[in-house]
Design a protein around this motif. Structure first.
Motif, PDB file in Angstrom:
ATOM      1  N   MET A 435      40.327  47.599  33.237  1.00 52.45           N
ATOM      2  CA  MET A 435      39.050  46.995  33.631  1.00 52.45           C
ATOM      3  C   MET A 435      38.414  47.791  34.758  1.00 52.45           C
ATOM      4  SD  MET A 435      38.825  42.885  33.421  1.00 52.45           S
ATOM      5  CE  MET A 435      39.744  42.672  34.924  1.00 52.45           C
ATOM      6  N   GLN A 436      39.234  48.200  35.700  1.00 53.41           N
ATOM      7  CA  GLN A 436      38.726  48.987  36.821  1.00 53.41           C
ATOM      8  C   GLN A 436      38.047  50.270  36.334  1.00 53.41           C
ATOM      9  OE1 GLN A 436      41.593  51.105  39.407  1.00 53.41           O
ATOM     10  NE2 GLN A 436      40.654  50.023  41.130  1.00 53.41           N
ATOM     11  N   ALA A 437      38.710  50.975  35.406  1.00 57.29           N
ATOM     12  CA  ALA A 437      38.152  52.232  34.883  1.00 57.29           C
ATOM     13  C   ALA A 437      36.919  51.986  34.032  1.00 57.29           C
ATOM     14  CB  ALA A 437      39.221  52.968  34.073  1.00 57.29           C
ATOM     15  N   GLN A 438      36.942  50.955  33.199  1.00 54.16           N
ATOM     16  CA  GLN A 438      35.810  50.672  32.312  1.00 54.16           C
ATOM     17  C   GLN A 438      34.562  50.273  33.105  1.00 54.16           C
ATOM     18  OE1 GLN A 438      37.445  47.670  29.755  1.00 54.16           O
ATOM     19  NE2 GLN A 438      38.733  49.101  28.615  1.00 54.16           N
ATOM     20  N   LEU A 439      34.736  49.410  34.090  1.00 56.57           N
ATOM     21  CA  LEU A 439      33.575  48.946  34.847  1.00 56.57           C
ATOM     22  C   LEU A 439      33.051  50.012  35.811  1.00 56.57           C
ATOM     23  CD1 LEU A 439      34.593  45.236  35.446  1.00 56.57           C
ATOM     24  CD2 LEU A 439      32.822  46.117  33.923  1.00 56.57           C
ATOM     25  N   LYS A 440      33.913  50.926  36.220  1.00 61.66           N
ATOM     26  CA  LYS A 440      33.444  52.032  37.054  1.00 61.66           C
ATOM     27  C   LYS A 440      32.419  52.878  36.300  1.00 61.66           C
ATOM     28  CE  LYS A 440      35.075  55.891  39.896  1.00 61.66           C
ATOM     29  NZ  LYS A 440      36.266  56.669  40.352  1.00 61.66           N
ATOM     30  N   GLU A 441      32.562  52.937  34.967  1.00 66.06           N
ATOM     31  CA  GLU A 441      31.639  53.710  34.149  1.00 66.06           C
ATOM     32  C   GLU A 441      30.207  53.187  34.228  1.00 66.06           C
ATOM     33  OE1 GLU A 441      32.232  56.513  32.269  1.00 66.06           O
ATOM     34  OE2 GLU A 441      34.143  56.517  33.354  1.00 66.06           O
ATOM     35  N   ILE A 442      30.040  51.901  34.579  1.00 65.57           N
ATOM     36  CA  ILE A 442      28.680  51.351  34.716  1.00 65.57           C
ATOM     37  C   ILE A 442      28.368  51.031  36.176  1.00 65.57           C
ATOM     38  CG2 ILE A 442      28.555  50.485  32.358  1.00 65.57           C
ATOM     39  CD1 ILE A 442      29.226  47.692  33.464  1.00 65.57           C
ATOM     40  N   GLY A 443      29.181  51.601  37.091  1.00 65.17           N
ATOM     41  CA  GLY A 443      28.860  51.493  38.512  1.00 65.17           C
ATOM     42  C   GLY A 443      29.366  50.249  39.207  1.00 65.17           C
ATOM     43  N   VAL A 444      30.414  49.616  38.663  1.00 66.24           N
ATOM     44  CA  VAL A 444      30.976  48.404  39.265  1.00 66.24           C
ATOM     45  C   VAL A 444      32.343  48.734  39.857  1.00 66.24           C
ATOM     46  CG1 VAL A 444      31.701  46.020  38.882  1.00 66.24           C
ATOM     47  CG2 VAL A 444      29.768  46.981  37.585  1.00 66.24           C
ATOM     48  N   GLN A 445      32.548  48.341  41.096  1.00 64.78           N
ATOM     49  CA  GLN A 445      33.808  48.611  41.783  1.00 64.78           C
ATOM     50  C   GLN A 445      34.745  47.412  41.633  1.00 64.78           C
ATOM     51  OE1 GLN A 445      33.417  49.451  45.961  1.00 64.78           O
ATOM     52  NE2 GLN A 445      35.535  50.096  46.181  1.00 64.78           N
ATOM     53  N   VAL A 446      35.936  47.666  41.103  1.00 65.26           N
ATOM     54  CA  VAL A 446      36.971  46.635  40.992  1.00 65.26           C
ATOM     55  C   VAL A 446      38.083  47.002  41.969  1.00 65.26           C
ATOM     56  CG1 VAL A 446      38.628  45.483  39.496  1.00 65.26           C
ATOM     57  CG2 VAL A 446      36.410  46.207  38.572  1.00 65.26           C
ATOM     58  N   ASN A 447      38.287  46.153  42.950  1.00 63.66           N
ATOM     59  CA  ASN A 447      39.320  46.388  43.951  1.00 63.66           C
ATOM     60  C   ASN A 447      40.581  45.634  43.542  1.00 63.66           C
ATOM     61  OD1 ASN A 447      37.591  47.893  45.717  1.00 63.66           O
ATOM     62  ND2 ASN A 447      36.644  45.964  46.321  1.00 63.66           N
ATOM     63  N   ILE A 448      41.631  46.378  43.271  1.00 64.17           N
ATOM     64  CA  ILE A 448      42.876  45.765  42.814  1.00 64.17           C
ATOM     65  C   ILE A 448      43.734  45.371  44.010  1.00 64.17           C
ATOM     66  CG2 ILE A 448      45.042  46.198  41.590  1.00 64.17           C
ATOM     67  CD1 ILE A 448      43.495  47.924  39.630  1.00 64.17           C
ATOM     68  N   ARG A 449      44.188  44.126  44.004  1.00 66.59           N
ATOM     69  CA  ARG A 449      45.074  43.630  45.066  1.00 66.59           C
ATOM     70  C   ARG A 449      46.345  43.101  44.431  1.00 66.59           C
ATOM     71  NH1 ARG A 449      45.466  38.743  48.234  1.00 66.59           N
ATOM     72  NH2 ARG A 449      43.562  37.843  47.385  1.00 66.59           N
ATOM     73  N   ASN A 450      47.473  43.595  44.916  1.00 63.99           N
ATOM     74  CA  ASN A 450      48.761  43.156  44.390  1.00 63.99           C
ATOM     75  C   ASN A 450      49.120  41.775  44.921  1.00 63.99           C
ATOM     76  OD1 ASN A 450      49.033  45.575  43.051  1.00 63.99           O
ATOM     77  ND2 ASN A 450      50.376  46.498  44.588  1.00 63.99           N
ATOM     78  N   VAL A 451      49.654  40.937  44.044  1.00 60.28           N
ATOM     79  CA  VAL A 451      50.100  39.597  44.437  1.00 60.28           C
ATOM     80  C   VAL A 451      51.466  39.348  43.811  1.00 60.28           C
ATOM     81  CG1 VAL A 451      47.775  38.675  44.679  1.00 60.28           C
ATOM     82  CG2 VAL A 451      48.923  38.514  42.472  1.00 60.28           C
ATOM     83  N   GLU A 452      52.221  38.442  44.413  1.00 62.99           N
ATOM     84  CA  GLU A 452      53.553  38.121  43.920  1.00 62.99           C
ATOM     85  C   GLU A 452      53.465  37.186  42.720  1.00 62.99           C
ATOM     86  OE1 GLU A 452      56.434  39.321  44.917  1.00 62.99           O
ATOM     87  OE2 GLU A 452      55.495  40.589  46.453  1.00 62.99           O
ATOM     88  N   SER A 453      54.173  37.506  41.646  1.00 65.68           N
ATOM     89  CA  SER A 453      54.146  36.640  40.462  1.00 65.68           C
ATOM     90  C   SER A 453      54.773  35.284  40.758  1.00 65.68           C
ATOM     91  CB  SER A 453      54.868  37.314  39.295  1.00 65.68           C
ATOM     92  OG  SER A 453      56.206  37.615  39.623  1.00 65.68           O
ATOM     93  N   ALA A 454      55.732  35.228  41.705  1.00 65.34           N
ATOM     94  CA  ALA A 454      56.418  33.969  42.004  1.00 65.34           C
ATOM     95  C   ALA A 454      55.475  32.930  42.603  1.00 65.34           C
ATOM     96  CB  ALA A 454      57.586  34.221  42.955  1.00 65.34           C
TER      97      ALA A 454
END
Length: 575
Positions: A435-454
């Motif tokens: 999603m981050q790569a796809q939306l970057k193609e149209i100028g949208v920044q996706v900031n990924i934040r790691n979270v604990e699955s637990a």
């Protein structure tokens, strides 16, 4: 709808994660033993694949070891915090009441261990109410020896009928259509009267909880933090919880009144999902449910005495948008972002390397029905991948991409939002990065934040987030529990509307769907609701999972169930 922590890479309760599989190199049967599959199932995708056998074919004894994603934070599956697949759809099938036995096509009959028979008096929606009478098995008891009786059904209804919001129920659907639960000829005859015609009556009456455990909000919400065998009633009971080793153990229930359980014990070990395939291959565990990646599949397939059973699944992966988060509060922008997400590419990437799947056929266009299921319509056509249209709409919305800039801005603000990623869950990581790569193609920044699955469901989804992906687990009732995820009255953290988007039309239509006796009209209205959900871009379906479960080849009556039921006492190894 049940949330699944196997976010397969992350249960909600009626339609709360899942995929498809084949056998190891020595078994020769790629779909597992399909004996007992529902009529009408195809060889390629059976309705269930559990290696069905009579009890006489089984050997008494043995241990069955499962992998799970996390320890339960509540053992009450009706509570919003206990409504997860590991507990509600896996462990509970061995330790809790199940009133119905479902077949692969979703039809059901009584489970005589709990209900001997039932009667339905059809209502007319006006003067004559719908009345359902359950005739309970008088031998059925809770772990402390207390008979399962009308008092338990009354307490369960009172807890989840929506009249007291202090009870944190995962869903009130079904219970809120009941006007009374009364004793009939004796305490084992339960007379349930409805306000109106309610076609899905059997959903709410599919199980029951002990009055002692659900009679007040404090006990309902907090009293189940530890397992209590006095409040359980299945062929097995909890024999130990090792917090340090993250293992839950079950043993046969000495108070069980039904046919003798075949196994000596079961165990459920919390494991890093990335290690599950190797653990099954090395015989450290015996059951690996919800295979979701090629690596896991191929690892599991190397076990010499194992096989991977597959069936049509009811789990579906999706993107949830938080409509109260930053730029995502803009409904039109959310719709535009969806047109910049290539769901086919995500599906193909998630499923790459798994044999005998056609990913494009699994891409989902409906929030309630699966492809091939009665009622299925692809209502998401207008939200298909179209980056040129998405870029044009962003221009029209005032999000400008300056020459040489990576991301669009408006009034000094960068067009950006967060994606919450569970790095130990392969699909969560893969979907976020794509999603981050796809939306970057149209100028949208996706900031990924790691979270604990637990802590994903109890803390992340209940709190602040932008977008995330996980999966919902379906049931045989696709038109029930609509409100659970999409109602204006079910906003998280009290409810499971994690999108926090309100459209009163959904509440109004779902109320009509619940009581509409005309099946065709129900299907039509359900698709109207589905179209509204697409319009609001609350939850973006990605794809349906095929159900794939790796087990020892000589294990009977367990595997890929589809819509059929687990009968815990009949699970065992062949002689």
């Amino acid at each position: 709808m049940r949330r699944s922590m196997r976010v397969f890479a992350a249960t909600a309760a009626v339609l709360a994660l899942g995929l498809a599989g084949c056998s190891s190199g020595t078994s020769g049967d790629q779909s597992g033993n399909n004996e007992g599959a529902a009529e009408g199932a195809t060889d390629a995708v059976p309705a269930s694949a559990i290696n069905a056998h009579d009890r006489a074919d089984l050997e008494k004894g043995g241990q069955l070891r499962f992998a799970i994603s996390s320890m339960p934070t509540s053992w009450n599956t009706m509570n919003v915090n206990g409504n997860k697949v590991d507990l509600a759809s896996t462990m509970a099938t061995f330790i809790a009441p199940a009133n119905w036995i479902y077949q692969g096509d979703g039809t059901f009959d009584v489970n005589p261990n709990y209900v001997e028979s039932f009667d339905v008096q059809d209502g007319d929606g006006a003067d004559t109410p719908q009345v359902v009478t359950l005739h309970l098995n008088k031998n059925a008891v809770w772990g402390d020896g207390t008979p399962i009786s009308v008092a338990d059904y009354q307490a369960t209804w009172n807890a989840c009928n929506g009249e007291n919001s202090d009870f944190l129920c995962a869903s009130t659907d079904g219970f809120d259509h009941i006007t009374s639960v009364e004793q009939g000829a004796d305490e084992f005859e339960v007379v349930v009267t409805y306000k109106d015609v309610f076609p899905d009556w059997s959903a709410a009456l599919s199980t029951v909880y002990p009055a002692a455990g659900v009679s007040d909000p404090e006990t309902f919400n907090e009293g189940w933090n530890e397992p209590n065998n006095d409040w359980l009633a299945g062929p097995y009971q909890v024999s130990g919880v090792d917090v340090a080793q993250q293992v839950i153990s079950l043993e046969p229930n000495p108070a069980w009144w039904g046919e003798e359980p075949m196994l000596d014990s079961l165990s459920f070990r919390v494991m890093d999902p990335s290690a599950n395939g190797t653990a099954f291959a090395g015989s450290e565990i015996d059951v690996l449910t919800g295979i979701i990646s090629a690596q896991e599949y191929l690892e599991a397939a190397t076990r010499a005495d194992g096989e991977i059973r597959r069936a049509g699944g009811l789990q579906w992966r999706h993107v949830t948008f938080n409509g109260e988060s930053g730029v995502l509060q803009d409904k039109d922008l959310r719709a535009t972002l969806v047109r910049g997400i290539d769901r086919v590419a995500i599906t193909e990437s998630d499923l790459a390397g798994i044999p005998d799947l056609v990913p494009v056929d699994l891409v989902l266009g409906n929030h309630f029905f699966m492809p091939g299921q009665e009622g299925y319509e692809d209502n998401g056509v207008d939200y298909s991948y179209d980056p040129e249209r998405a870029a044009k709409e962003l221009d029209e919305q005032g999000w400008v991409l300056e020459d040489g800039a990576e991301y669009r801005t408006k009034d000094g603000e960068t067009l950006a939002f967060e994606y919450m990623m569970m790095p130990d869950i392969p699909t969560s990581k893969n979907e976020g990065e794509l999603m981050q790569a796809q939306l970057k193609e149209i100028g949208v920044q996706v900031n990924i934040r790691n979270v604990e699955s637990a802590t994903f469901f109890d803390e992340v989804l209940a709190g602040s987030f932008g977008t995330t992906t996980f999966a919902w687990q379906g049931t045989p009732y696709p038109m029930a529990n609509i409100n659970q995820i999409y109602s204006c009255k079910q906003f998280a953290p009290e409810g499971q509307n994690y999108a926090r988007v309100c459209d009163e039309r959904i509440d109004e239509l779902s109320a009509k769907i619940a009581v509409e006796p005309d099946h065709a009209e129900r299907l039509k209205m359900a698709n109207e609701v589905d179209a509204i959900i697409w319009e609001n871009t609350m939850v973006l379906p990605l794809y349906r999972r095929m159900e794939m479960t790796a087990v020892p080849a000589n294990l009977a009556n367990y595997g890929a169930f589809g819509m059929s039921s687990v009968q815990g006492e009949n699970v065992g190894f062949l002689k």
